[in-house]
Design a protein around this motif. Structure first.
Motif, mmCIF file in Angstrom:
data_model
loop_
_atom_site.group_PDB
_atom_site.id
_atom_site.type_symbol
_atom_site.label_atom_id
_atom_site.label_comp_id
_atom_site.label_asym_id
_atom_site.label_seq_id
_atom_site.Cartn_x
_atom_site.Cartn_y
_atom_site.Cartn_z
ATOM 1 N N UNK A 189 -4.846 -6.936 6.728
ATOM 2 C CA UNK A 189 -4.017 -5.827 7.219
ATOM 3 C C UNK A 189 -3.103 -5.323 6.107
ATOM 4 N N UNK A 190 -2.472 -6.233 5.371
ATOM 5 C CA UNK A 190 -1.581 -5.829 4.278
ATOM 6 C C UNK A 190 -2.358 -5.042 3.227
ATOM 7 N N UNK A 191 -3.549 -5.530 2.870
ATOM 8 C CA UNK A 191 -4.373 -4.803 1.896
ATOM 9 C C UNK A 191 -4.660 -3.384 2.370
ATOM 10 N N UNK A 216 -2.185 2.880 1.593
ATOM 11 C CA UNK A 216 -1.971 4.146 2.284
ATOM 12 C C UNK A 216 -0.695 4.871 1.896
ATOM 13 N N UNK A 217 0.373 4.130 1.560
ATOM 14 C CA UNK A 217 1.651 4.817 1.391
ATOM 15 C C UNK A 217 2.668 3.957 0.661
ATOM 16 N N UNK A 239 8.494 -0.913 3.180
ATOM 17 C CA UNK A 239 8.784 -1.583 4.454
ATOM 18 C C UNK A 239 8.279 -3.017 4.422
ATOM 19 N N UNK A 240 7.052 -3.207 3.957
ATOM 20 C CA UNK A 240 6.492 -4.556 3.888
ATOM 21 C C UNK A 240 7.312 -5.446 2.962
ATOM 22 N N UNK A 271 1.668 -4.229 -3.887
ATOM 23 C CA UNK A 271 3.036 -3.932 -3.483
ATOM 24 C C UNK A 271 3.910 -3.535 -4.669
ATOM 25 N N UNK A 272 3.564 -4.020 -5.837
ATOM 26 C CA UNK A 272 4.367 -3.751 -7.039
ATOM 27 C C UNK A 272 3.890 -2.547 -7.845
ATOM 28 N N UNK A 273 2.596 -2.396 -7.927
ATOM 29 C CA UNK A 273 2.036 -1.364 -8.805
ATOM 30 C C UNK A 273 2.451 0.032 -8.354
ATOM 31 N N UNK A 274 2.950 0.780 -9.294
ATOM 32 C CA UNK A 274 3.326 2.179 -9.071
ATOM 33 C C UNK A 274 4.411 2.368 -8.018
#
Length: 75
Positions: free
Chosen positions: A11-13, A18-19, A25-26, A61-64
């Motif tokens: 789900x996280x992937x 997407x955004x 938020x995550x 989560x970190x990239x860009x």
């Protein structure tokens, strides 16, 4: 490892691609801590596919996304 962890990684992937707002938020809700807990419990960098997927989520989560990156001042 439970099936819930595998499902959560999936789900996280899906969400992080997407955004940038979803990434924020995550991150705010403790995603890094939870993902690193999975990495640790699965054998660290010597772990298998689940570790690879968890690390890929951390990368996503970190990239860009500068708001998810902590910068420490140089001394």
């Amino acid at each position: 490892l439970t099936l819930n962890s595998v499902e959560a990684i999936f789900v996280v992937q899906s969400l992080i691609s997407q955004s940038p707002e979803i990434q924020k938020i995550l991150a705010f809700e403790g995603a890094f801590e939870r993902l690193f807990t999975i990495v640790t419990s699965e054998g660290g960098i010597e772990g298998g596919v689940v570790v690879h997927d968890a690390l890929a989520c951390i990368d996503g989560l970190l990239r860009y996304n500068q708001s998810n990156q902590v910068r420490t001042p140089r001394l």
